[in-house]
Structures are given as structure tokens and as C-alpha cells.
Scaffold this motif. Structure first.
Motif: not given
Length: 464
Positions: A222-228, A237-239
């Protein structure tokens, strides 16, 4: 008209990839199937059954996508044989309008024990091909009616394009048209979820991302996809780390909790995450809050169950609170707690009964299901007898949840019940389905004597 199901294998709470070659062997050796090198197996039988079987070209994928064009008995018998010989489960992603879907079918309760702990679909044990044909025939028919009534003559392409435009609103018009050309080529033979995943995945090379897809156990994903996605749609830019446990943590699913954290963060920007739950995979995308209702309407029109994850979470919490209040009132006021509940399209049946079970056990009583009918005179006499003083010593140990068979009908598939007579009693398993212990009205005499009935219940369900 097409209808999509999936066949796959689980072992030790993970997808079992070892059966892939066995599946291919079985497909190639069926006289009704022709094989093409692009991974499609076309099925056509003399009783007019037509389907397409498709396996992705990857050794790490063992699931089969099945697009049914025309349902027939021979086709269903073949599906059942595939389930048996390869130890597969069948996933009906579209289901019927009056049953919460998706629904997972397996040959035994033991198959479900190998599923990931947060696999959220309804479950049903099937014993033979007739059972499978009965359900799929109902599901296929109701899906056809739904498509005819809701969509009518309107082109599916128009609805898919409207949804596509909502999802891709943040990218350039040039990229949007390039992506749409890819989508448009796939509409005839693929589900919308699969099309969007395939097409939007191609954006990764451009460092842009719009479509989230994670396994129900893949909370780390979830993390990398949500940030992307956040960066692609022009947010910060920062989540924060959405996978960290928060006060709103959902105890039954780390993945849902991570998605909820992402959604709550989006709310600061007047945006929401739309969740599409296909059973073993969560799909989703971000929309502006002012477009939520319009987006959900489009999803419904093309036959996809979409919801805001905030609504899903609140709904689960509300159900738990309502059940707690209802049960507390019954348990505190009466030594004998017998009450009838009705099905609800907006609630997952097993989740609901699982919550009942948890609340009843916490109150020091034992939850039992009783399936009866208003037209069944022995059923009504039995319920009256269970409220008699002579039954109190046993009945004060239990809470009896009554389901009228006419009201529940096919909903009973959700909890793995297919009663051949009424009344019938079941215990409740931890996941909300019917448990292993059961007894029907034939276990006592024609006359409903309280002591005789409670003796049977006492022995069956190990009461004191």
C-alpha cells in the motif's frame, strides 16, 4: 453477454503455483477445448456451452480467468472436474443481485482453512456439479437481467470511458489518449479491473501511478503505491507511513487499515479513495469528494461494487454497535433469548453473524442458528415450546438466532448452508459460517414437548 469467474489454488495461506502445469495439461486434453499460443483456451460443447480460459504467461500465476459466454451443464461439469483434479476453488466475482458478492466456492470446508486470514469474500461448499450449476445458473441469469435493465442499449464503452476520465484527470491529455487506446482494445474480452490494471501498470516507467492494486495480505504494498498516486495527482511529495498502526486501526486487516490511513490523509485535500474489493485483491483509485456519488453510480452501472473505504469502515463499526445494543437488551432482560433477523444487502452475512457470535460468547452464552419457516407449523410450535418454563434450564445458556428460510433463501449459501428440511439448528463458526454441529426437527417426536427438544439441543451442542 459475458460472465467472469476465476479458478485458483491456495496452500498454507498462499497461492499454490505448483498446480499451473496440471491445469494446462487438463485444459489441453479436453475434447471441447481448442488451444491458441497466446494463452487462451476456447471451450465449445455440443450443448452450446461456450467459454474462454486464460492463464497469464507467468510461472508465478496459477489462477485461470474464465469468461463464460453461454452456460451449459457440460461446461459446469467440466468446471467441477477441474476443481476436483487440481484441488481448485472457484471465485464468482459477479454473483447475483440479491446476494452479497463476490462468492468463493470450494469442495470442502478444509479448503477455506488455507485461505489468507483476511480473505473477505463469502464462502460456499459445493458437493457436486448440480450444486455448482444451480448457483451459476441463477447468478448468470440475474447478471443478464441486471445488464439489460440497468445498462440497456447503452454502450459499455461510454461508461468505461467516463470512469477512465475520472481516474486519469490528473495526467496530460496526450498520455490520457494513449492509455485510452490501450483500454479500448481490451474491453470486449476482459474485465474492467483487469484492463485498468494492465494499462495503468504501463505508466510505472513514466514514474506516474493512478491505479492501486494489492493482495488482501499485501499491506506493505500500500505504502509505495499510495505515495506514487499522491505524487501523480499533485499532492505533497512527502507522505506519512500509511502502514503504521493508528488509532483507527482495523483489527481484522492490516491492508484495510493502511488503505483507511491513506484515505483519511486524502480527506485533508478533499479527496477520497474508492475501494473495489474482488475477494483476494483490493483495487482502488482517488477521486475528488465532489465526484464520489457520480463515480459510484458509474461503477454500479458497469456491474462493479465500489465504495469509499471510510463508508466501509463506519459501516462495520455501526453494525458492531447495533448488534451489541440489540443483544445486550435481549440478554439482560430474558433468560430465554430467541430473536429473528432479516437479510440485508448492505451487510456481509458472515461478518454480521461472526459479530453476533463474538458478542454472545462475551456475554457468557452460546450462539445457535435456527432455520425455520412461517408456514411450518412444527417450527412455530417448537419456538413456542422453547420459551416454556420446562426449557428454561437449557435455553438460558444459549441465544437462538432465527432465520426464516423464505426470507434468506439463497443468502444461506453465504454461510455454507443448504437445508433440506426445517427446522434445523447449527452452531456458528468463528468466521460467521455454519459450524460443524447441526440437528433437525426429526431428532425429536412429532409433538413439540419442551423437555424433549431441549434434551436434543443439550446433547448436540454440549450444553449443561
Amino acid at each position: 453477454m459475458s460472465f467472469n469467474i476465476y479458478l485458483f489454488a491456495f496452500k498454507d495461506n498462499k497461492l499454490d503455483f505448483r498446480v499451473r502445469e496440471e491445469i494446462i495439461f487438463q485444459l489441453k486434453n479436453n475434447e471441447n477445448i481448442s488451444f491458441s499460443e497466446n494463452g487462451y483456451f476456447e471451450y465449445s460443447s455440443k450443448d452450446y456451452g461456450k467459454a474462454e480460459f486464460s492463464l497469464e504467461n507467468s510461472a508465478m500465476i496459477s489462477s485461470i480467468d474464465v469468461t463464460i459466454r453461454s452456460l451449459s451443464l457440460t461446461l459446469v461439469e467440466y468446471l467441477f472436474e477441474l476443481l476436483k483434479c487440481c484441488n481448485l476453488s472457484l471465485f464468482d466475482n459477479q454473483g447475483t443481485n440479491n446476494v452479497e458478492h463476490p462468492t468463493l466456492f470450494a469442495l470442502s470446508e478444509d479448503c477455506f482453512s488455507h485461505l489468507p486470514y483476511d480473505f473477505t469474500s463469502n464462502r460456499c461448499v459445493i458437493k457436486n456439479s448440480d450444486d455448482l450449476y444451480h448457483y451459476l445458473a441463477i447468478s448468470f441469469d440475474e447478471w443478464s437481467k441486471y445488464r439489460d435493465q440497468v445498462i440497456g442499449k447503452k454502450s459499455l464503452n461510454d461508461d468505461v470511458r467516463s470512469l477512465f476520465d475520472i481516474i486519469t484527470a490528473a495526467v496530460s491529455s496526450q498520455l490520457r489518449e494513449s492509455l485510452w487506446n490501450q483500454v479500448n482494445k481490451k474491453i470486449a474480452k476482459n474485465t474492467v479491473e483487469d484492463i485498468f490494471h494492465d494499462v495503468f501498470s504501463s505508466m510505472d516507467n513514466k514514474k506516474e501511478w493512478l491505479w492501486l492494486q494489492v493482495d488482501v495480505r499485501g499491506y506493505e504494498e500500500v505504502q509505495w503505491q499510495a505515495v506514487a498516486i499522491a505524487k501523480t495527482i499533485g499532492l505533497l511529495d512527502e507522505c506519512p507511513d500509511f502502514t503504521k498502526e493508528q488509532e483507527n486501526q482495523l483489527s481484522d486487516s492490516k491492508t484495510l487499515s493502511a488503505l483507511l490511513n491513506f484515505d483519511l490523509w486524502l480527506s485533508k485535500f478533499e479527496k477520497s479513495f474508492i475501494l473495489i474489493d474482488s475477494g483476494d485483491t483490493y483495487f482502488g483509485f482517488v477521486v475528488s469528494d465532489d465526484k464520489i456519488d457520480y463515480t459510484l453510480k458509474i461503477l454500479q452501472t458497469i456491474g462493479i461494487n465500489g465504495q469509499t473505504i471510510r463508508q466501509l469502515t463506519v459501516s462495520k463499526q455501526d453494525i458492531a454497535i447495533e448488534l451489541q445494543l440489540e443483544l445486550d437488551e435481549k440478554l439482560l432482560k430474558n433468560d430465554v433469548a430467541i430473536f429473528k433477523i432479516s437479510p440485508n444487502n448492505n451487510e456481509n452475512t458472515k461478518t454480521r453473524l461472526s459479530q453476533y457470535r463474538k458478542t454472545i460468547l462475551a456475554a457468557g452464552k452460546i450462539p445457535l442458528i435456527c432455520i425455520s419457516a412461517s408456514w411450518c407449523e412444527p417450527c412455530q410450535e417448537m419456538l413456542i415450546a422453547l420459551g416454556h418454563e420446562d426449557a428454561k434450564s437449557v435455553m438460558k445458556q444459549v441465544v437462538l438466532i432465527v432465520l426464516d428460510i423464505d426470507d434468506w433463501g439463497i443468502y444461506l449459501y453465504d454461510i455454507n448452508v443448504a437445508p433440506t428440511c426445517v427446522p434445523v439448528f447449527f452452531d456458528i463458526a468463528k468466521n460467521g459460517s455454519a459450524g460443524q454441529l447441526s440437528v433437525d426437527g426429526g431428532a425429536w417426536g412429532d409433538d413439540s414437548f419442551p423437555t424433549e427438544i431441549v434434551d436434543v439441543l443439550k446433547n448436540t451442542f454440549k450444553l449443561k
